[in-house]
Design an enzyme around this catalytic site. Structure first.
Site, PDB file in Angstrom:
ATOM      1  N   GLY A  68      45.287  35.844  35.901  1.00 43.68           N
ATOM      2  CA  GLY A  68      44.458  35.360  34.793  1.00 43.68           C
ATOM      3  C   GLY A  68      43.755  34.065  35.140  1.00 43.68           C
ATOM      4  O   GLY A  68      43.401  33.812  36.284  1.00 43.68           O
ATOM      5  N   TYR A 130      40.058  38.185  45.474  1.00 41.11           N
ATOM      6  CA  TYR A 130      38.772  38.766  45.082  1.00 41.11           C
ATOM      7  C   TYR A 130      37.672  38.484  46.113  1.00 41.11           C
ATOM      8  O   TYR A 130      36.777  39.279  46.311  1.00 41.11           O
ATOM      9  CB  TYR A 130      38.320  38.165  43.737  1.00 41.11           C
ATOM     10  N   ARG A 227      37.788  52.363  33.964  1.00 40.89           N
ATOM     11  CA  ARG A 227      37.149  51.313  33.158  1.00 40.89           C
ATOM     12  C   ARG A 227      36.169  51.898  32.135  1.00 40.89           C
ATOM     13  O   ARG A 227      36.077  51.428  31.009  1.00 40.89           O
ATOM     14  CB  ARG A 227      36.416  50.365  34.109  1.00 40.89           C
ATOM     15  N   ASP A 285      48.767  46.714  36.899  1.00 42.67           N
ATOM     16  CA  ASP A 285      48.028  45.445  36.770  1.00 42.67           C
ATOM     17  C   ASP A 285      48.896  44.441  35.996  1.00 42.67           C
ATOM     18  O   ASP A 285      48.387  43.615  35.233  1.00 42.67           O
ATOM     19  CB  ASP A 285      46.670  45.661  36.074  1.00 42.67           C
TER      20      ASP A 285
HETATM   21 ZN    ZN Z   1      41.429  43.824  39.336  1.00 45.67          ZN
END
Ligand code: ZN
Length: 387
Positions: A68, A130, A227, A285
């Site tokens: 987060g 990322y 998604r 996740d």
């Molecule tokens: Zn992800």
């Protein structure tokens, strides 16, 4: 040495073996027979009639050291609670950093993975995060994969997302080459685990790498493919050219209202469209942050990605989507173990004894064994960790 005889469960390996007795010792499955009458010292016998025995769940993505932070420092999430992972039947998991590699470190995540391993479950890590170029522990992705036992690949590398480093196909190809060679030399998968964001470019970057270089499609495993329906369609097309895809089980009403397809439903759709269960996985996740909005769209809170969401998806696959038991086990365990290159996901003699006992009707988890140790029996924890 702990010895366990589990008697009379319906065993799925993931293929159905029928009603069997299973002997566990020294961390391994020692015998599977219709009738085992063993008298051994220190043998603990579990009557398991009315239960199914399946391999432990394998989670390709859990933020074990927290994640987060995308809504400011107050939105940082806590690390994974070990006992929650046991209750959720997750016997193997792979950890990733996520968006924040400034205040979150691979060192901290590796320490958490080692703690989980010391307590009896199996935790692995992806190096990087990322962004490209990847953060690493040793200075290179190949070295991390080769020299760090727990490190099996690189991820989540973000594409099609405003939070990504906007990588080029060349950068992604170079990363995949490093991970591939590191994995080959270490006898690991060297997987490149890809976070796919909400932008319309979907998997285009991966398709470019696969069509223009010698990197095989199996080097990549893209996640969050449920998604929305357009991304699910792109994922099914990717699978039809030989790729594998991952669905995210943690969700909330807001995401579903915005078009997210619950993981179990996405699996059922993909199977109906001819994708093999071997190409499909579900991840939790866990401990990612999930924003909660009110009716006006104002942020009113945060929820945590839930480590129990993989088990819930397993129940939904069977009870709501009428997916066959063997396919459901593959999607929640065997396929992930194969794609990630982990010694898990099967019930066979000589294999790691990562075993779940579930009520055969409700599919609730009664008992959890990992590496031959009983960590939960009749829903009572037998673990050393206070949290
Ligand atoms: Zn992800």
């Amino acid at each position: 040495m702990s010895l366990f005889l589990i008697k009379g469960a319906q065993v799925y390996a993931p293929e159905p073996l029928g009603r069997m007795d299973v002997l566990v010792g020294g961390g391994k499955i020692l015998a599977i027979e219709a009738q085992l009458n063993t008298e051994l010292p220190n043998l603990e016998v579990f009557e398991a009639k009315g239960q199914i025995l399946i391999p432990g769940f394998v989670d390709p993505l859990a933020h074990i050291s927290g994640g987060g932070g995308e809504g400011g420092f107050a939105s940082r999430t806590p690390e994974l609670n070990f006992n929650d992972a046991v209750r959720a039947g997750i016997t193997s998991m792979v950890a990733a950093l996520g968006t924040d590699a400034v205040t979150r470190s691979l060192e901290d995540m590796l320490a958490k993975a080692k703690a989980i391993n010391a307590l009896g479950l199996n935790a692995f890590i992806y190096t990087g995060n990322y962004h490209l170029p990847s953060v690493t522990l040793t200075g290179s992705v190949s070295k991390d994969i080769m020299l760090i036992n727990e490190c099996i690949g690189v991820g989540e590398v973000a594409i099609s997302d405003h939070r990504s480093s906007q990588p080029t196909s060349q950068q992604l190809a170079e990363l995949a080459a490093q991970a591939r060679v590191g994995g080959m030399l270490a006898g690991k998968s060297g997987l490149v685990f890809i976070h796919v964001g909400p932008s319309d470019s979907h998997l285009e970057l991966l398709q470019t790498v696969v069509s223009q270089t010698d990197i095989p499609i199996g080097q990549f495993h893209p996640t969050h493919m449920n998604r929305d329906s357009a991304l699910l369609g792109a994922g099914i097309a990717w699978s039809q050219t030989g790729g594998s895809i991952d669905f995210t089980a943690s969700t909330n009403e807001h995401f579903i209202a915005e078009g997210e397809i619950p993981a179990a439903e996405a699996v059922a759709i993909a199977l109906k469209r001819g994708v093999a269960a071997e190409q499909l996985t579900i991840s939790t996740d866990a401990n990612a942050s999930l924003p909660v909005f009110d009716d006006k769209g104002d942020l009113i809170g945060l929820e945590l990605g839930d480590i129990a969401s993989l088990h819930k998806a397993f129940q939904q696959l069977l009870l709501e989507q009428s997916v066959d038991m063997t396919d459901a086990i593959k999607v929640c365990s065997t396929s992930a173990a194969n794609i990630l290159g982990l010694p898990a996901g099967k019930i066979s003699i000589g294999d790691n004894a990562d075993v779940l006992l579930l009520d055969e009707h409700r599919l609730s988890i009664n008992s959890v064994f990992a590496n031959g140790q009983c960590l939960m029996h009749q829903q009572r924890l037998r673990v050393k960790s206070p949290f």
